[in-house]
Motif scaffolding. Structure first.
Motif, PDB file in Angstrom:
ATOM      1  N   UNK A 214      47.589  46.597  45.579  1.00  0.00           N
ATOM      2  CA  UNK A 214      46.443  45.598  46.175  1.00  0.00           C
ATOM      3  C   UNK A 214      46.383  46.146  47.858  1.00  0.00           C
ATOM      4  N   UNK A 215      44.524  46.176  47.730  1.00  0.00           N
ATOM      5  CA  UNK A 215      44.150  46.666  48.995  1.00  0.00           C
ATOM      6  C   UNK A 215      43.634  45.739  49.408  1.00  0.00           C
ATOM      7  N   UNK A 216      43.723  44.744  50.882  1.00  0.00           N
ATOM      8  CA  UNK A 216      43.293  44.598  51.234  1.00  0.00           C
ATOM      9  C   UNK A 216      42.560  44.686  52.540  1.00  0.00           C
ATOM     10  N   UNK A 217      41.088  44.158  52.943  1.00  0.00           N
ATOM     11  CA  UNK A 217      40.218  44.570  53.786  1.00  0.00           C
ATOM     12  C   UNK A 217      40.067  42.682  54.191  1.00  0.00           C
ATOM     13  N   UNK A 218      40.514  42.886  55.520  1.00  0.00           N
ATOM     14  CA  UNK A 218      40.090  41.081  55.919  1.00  0.00           C
ATOM     15  C   UNK A 218      39.198  41.137  57.239  1.00  0.00           C
ATOM     16  N   UNK A 219      38.903  42.156  57.530  1.00  0.00           N
ATOM     17  CA  UNK A 219      38.217  42.292  58.375  1.00  0.00           C
ATOM     18  C   UNK A 219      37.394  43.979  58.352  1.00  0.00           C
ATOM     19  N   UNK A 220      35.941  44.323  58.334  1.00  0.00           N
ATOM     20  CA  UNK A 220      35.648  45.549  58.086  1.00  0.00           C
ATOM     21  C   UNK A 220      36.702  46.421  58.678  1.00  0.00           C
ATOM     22  N   UNK A 221      37.245  48.073  57.598  1.00  0.00           N
ATOM     23  CA  UNK A 221      37.767  48.728  59.258  1.00  0.00           C
ATOM     24  C   UNK A 221      39.528  48.217  59.086  1.00  0.00           C
ATOM     25  N   UNK A 224      46.182  45.207  56.637  1.00  0.00           N
ATOM     26  CA  UNK A 224      47.845  44.227  57.364  1.00  0.00           C
ATOM     27  C   UNK A 224      48.604  45.387  56.829  1.00  0.00           C
ATOM     28  N   UNK A 225      50.238  45.630  57.399  1.00  0.00           N
ATOM     29  CA  UNK A 225      51.170  46.124  56.882  1.00  0.00           C
ATOM     30  C   UNK A 225      52.182  45.074  56.962  1.00  0.00           C
ATOM     31  N   UNK A 226      53.511  46.119  56.546  1.00  0.00           N
ATOM     32  CA  UNK A 226      54.338  44.524  56.317  1.00  0.00           C
ATOM     33  C   UNK A 226      54.369  43.985  57.906  1.00  0.00           C
ATOM     34  N   UNK A 227      55.146  42.399  57.487  1.00  0.00           N
ATOM     35  CA  UNK A 227      55.987  42.092  59.103  1.00  0.00           C
ATOM     36  C   UNK A 227      54.766  40.170  59.537  1.00  0.00           C
ATOM     37  N   UNK A 228      53.830  40.556  58.539  1.00  0.00           N
ATOM     38  CA  UNK A 228      52.927  39.276  59.126  1.00  0.00           C
ATOM     39  C   UNK A 228      52.433  38.458  57.489  1.00  0.00           C
ATOM     40  N   UNK A 229      51.920  37.726  57.911  1.00  0.00           N
ATOM     41  CA  UNK A 229      51.546  36.477  56.758  1.00  0.00           C
ATOM     42  C   UNK A 229      50.530  37.309  55.373  1.00  0.00           C
ATOM     43  N   UNK A 230      49.716  38.013  55.631  1.00  0.00           N
ATOM     44  CA  UNK A 230      49.050  38.499  54.971  1.00  0.00           C
ATOM     45  C   UNK A 230      49.357  39.276  54.442  1.00  0.00           C
ATOM     46  N   UNK A 231      50.442  39.784  54.072  1.00  0.00           N
ATOM     47  CA  UNK A 231      51.469  40.995  53.471  1.00  0.00           C
ATOM     48  C   UNK A 231      52.480  40.170  52.650  1.00  0.00           C
ATOM     49  N   UNK A 232      52.533  39.170  53.170  1.00  0.00           N
ATOM     50  CA  UNK A 232      53.339  38.319  52.311  1.00  0.00           C
ATOM     51  C   UNK A 232      52.804  37.831  51.344  1.00  0.00           C
ATOM     52  N   UNK A 233      51.547  37.560  51.625  1.00  0.00           N
ATOM     53  CA  UNK A 233      50.930  37.008  50.534  1.00  0.00           C
ATOM     54  C   UNK A 233      50.761  37.254  49.316  1.00  0.00           C
ATOM     55  N   UNK A 234      50.296  39.029  50.086  1.00  0.00           N
ATOM     56  CA  UNK A 234      50.408  39.742  48.435  1.00  0.00           C
ATOM     57  C   UNK A 234      51.214  39.799  47.600  1.00  0.00           C
ATOM     58  N   UNK A 235      52.637  39.819  48.753  1.00  0.00           N
ATOM     59  CA  UNK A 235      53.725  39.767  47.666  1.00  0.00           C
ATOM     60  C   UNK A 235      54.359  38.893  47.085  1.00  0.00           C
ATOM     61  N   UNK A 251      43.946  49.819  61.672  1.00  0.00           N
ATOM     62  CA  UNK A 251      42.341  50.325  61.242  1.00  0.00           C
ATOM     63  C   UNK A 251      42.817  50.765  59.309  1.00  0.00           C
ATOM     64  N   UNK A 252      42.307  50.865  58.573  1.00  0.00           N
ATOM     65  CA  UNK A 252      42.562  51.951  58.089  1.00  0.00           C
ATOM     66  C   UNK A 252      42.154  52.939  57.488  1.00  0.00           C
ATOM     67  N   UNK A 253      42.642  53.710  56.613  1.00  0.00           N
ATOM     68  CA  UNK A 253      43.005  55.391  56.569  1.00  0.00           C
ATOM     69  C   UNK A 253      41.491  55.388  54.968  1.00  0.00           C
ATOM     70  N   UNK A 254      40.389  55.778  55.090  1.00  0.00           N
ATOM     71  CA  UNK A 254      40.059  55.882  53.693  1.00  0.00           C
ATOM     72  C   UNK A 254      40.594  56.811  52.946  1.00  0.00           C
TER      73      UNK A 254
END
Length: 333
Positions: A214-221, A224-235, A251-254
């Motif tokens: 899964x790739x999540x883009x919660x704001x343009x560009x 989120x990585x580990x240690x935050x609740x959005x990463x936890x939600x994906x898991x 920031x994303x790496x295209x």
């Protein structure tokens, strides 16, 4: 430049760059004591169970900054400078105690009608003082120096800096204790835990090879990585976050996303580019080479409500369900 919802912009810049900690909040004492009927005529009389769980004042709590604050009684005039915490207050039946909110508070509908006190990062001090609050609540975007400045004005200020979903639920319980809404807080947290269980049980039998990237883009560009609740939600939703090898908000790496070739792309709905008028969905699909990503080729690109997805409040488990439904629709029926 792209104009994003200010709350999410603050979420990126303040948390990602300032590195907010996940300091837990504690409260003492919490001995049961009899409780009189609620002052609001619209409120039902307390049950025997809720009376048994009434807060015994004075109560001293420690907030995310480590500051100890004592409450001699339940706050009657509350200013909330954060949309997530405003949602908590209303969910606990405290809407009549909320005298003002931030400029960006838009849920529930009643919150829109409350007087405004400015932004989530640096609210207007004069506006806050004018409402004579006995409690000011700051959220994940408020800087510690702003908190200290408000406290220097003799205001009781507590802040929350949740990192994981358990932190969010702990914050709800703490607000319930401060405001003598213990039973309501426990009921809300129980519902949130039931939501989590519904999702995790639905995906627990996934074999390793069945788990989707899964790739999540919660704001343009931004992702989120580990240690935050959005990463936890994906898991929790049974997915594999392709940015989990990073920490925090990034920031994303295209190129990296192309290499990872996610099975599903999730993005926050509601964002548009000022200059082009393009939605975030359109921006994602137009990036160079991204048309070859499996998620885009198979049209597995899903928009989620940005407030439900990103606000660390009582609707976060609704965001979890919507995420799981997008990734594994056959399991979330």
């Amino acid at each position: 430049m792209r104009r994003m919802m200010f709350f999410l912009f603050c979420l990126v810049l303040v948390i990602g760059l300032a590195g907010c900690g996940g300091t837990s909040q504690t409260a003492q004492p919490a001995e049961p004591a009899p409780q009189t009927e609620a002052s609001s005529p619209a409120a039902p009389p307390p049950s025997a169970e809720s009376s048994a769980k009434a807060t015994s004042y004075p109560i001293t709590i420690k907030d995310a900054t480590g500051q100890e604050i004592t409450f001699e009684a339940a706050p009657e005039r509350i200013v909330s400078t954060s949309p997530a915490e405003t949602e908590m207050l209303f969910a606990l039946g405290l809407g009549d105690k909320v005298v003002a909110v931030s400029d960006y508070d838009d849920y529930p509908e009643e919150a829109k009608a409350k007087p405004k006190v400015g932004g989530v990062v640096t609210p207007n001090e004069e506006a806050i003082i004018s409402h004579a609050p006995d409690l000011v609540i700051g959220g994940i975007s408020m800087k510690n120096e702003v908190v200290e400045k408000l406290r220097a004005l003799d205001l009781k200020v507590i802040t929350f800096q949740p990192k994981v979903v358990d932190d969010i639920m702990d914050n709800i319980l703490l607000i319930g204790q401060i405001t003598d809404r213990n039973q309501q807080a426990e009921d809300l947290v129980a519902k949130m835990k039931a939501d989590i269980t519904k999702v995790t049980e639905a995906v627990q039998t996934l074999k390793p090879e069945e788990k989707k990237k899964v790739y999540l883009e919660f704001s343009a560009g931004w992702t989120v990585g580990k240690g935050e609740f959005l990463d936890e939600l994906i898991t929790m939703a049974g997915g594999i976050n392709i940015a989990a090898d990073t920490e925090g908000w990034n920031p994303i790496s295209e190129e990296k996303i192309l290499q990872e070739d996610p099975d599903v792309i999730l993005y926050a709905k509601g964002f548009t580019d000022d200059k082009t008028g393009e939605s975030l969905d359109q921006m994602i699909r137009k990036r160079n080479g991204w048309d070859k990503i499996k998620a885009i080729e198979e049209n597995q690109v899903f928009g989620l409500d940005h407030n439900v997805l990103s606000r660390p409040g009582p609707r976060i488990t609704q965001g979890l369900y919507e995420m799981a439904k997008a990734v594994y629709p056959e399991r979330m029926k």
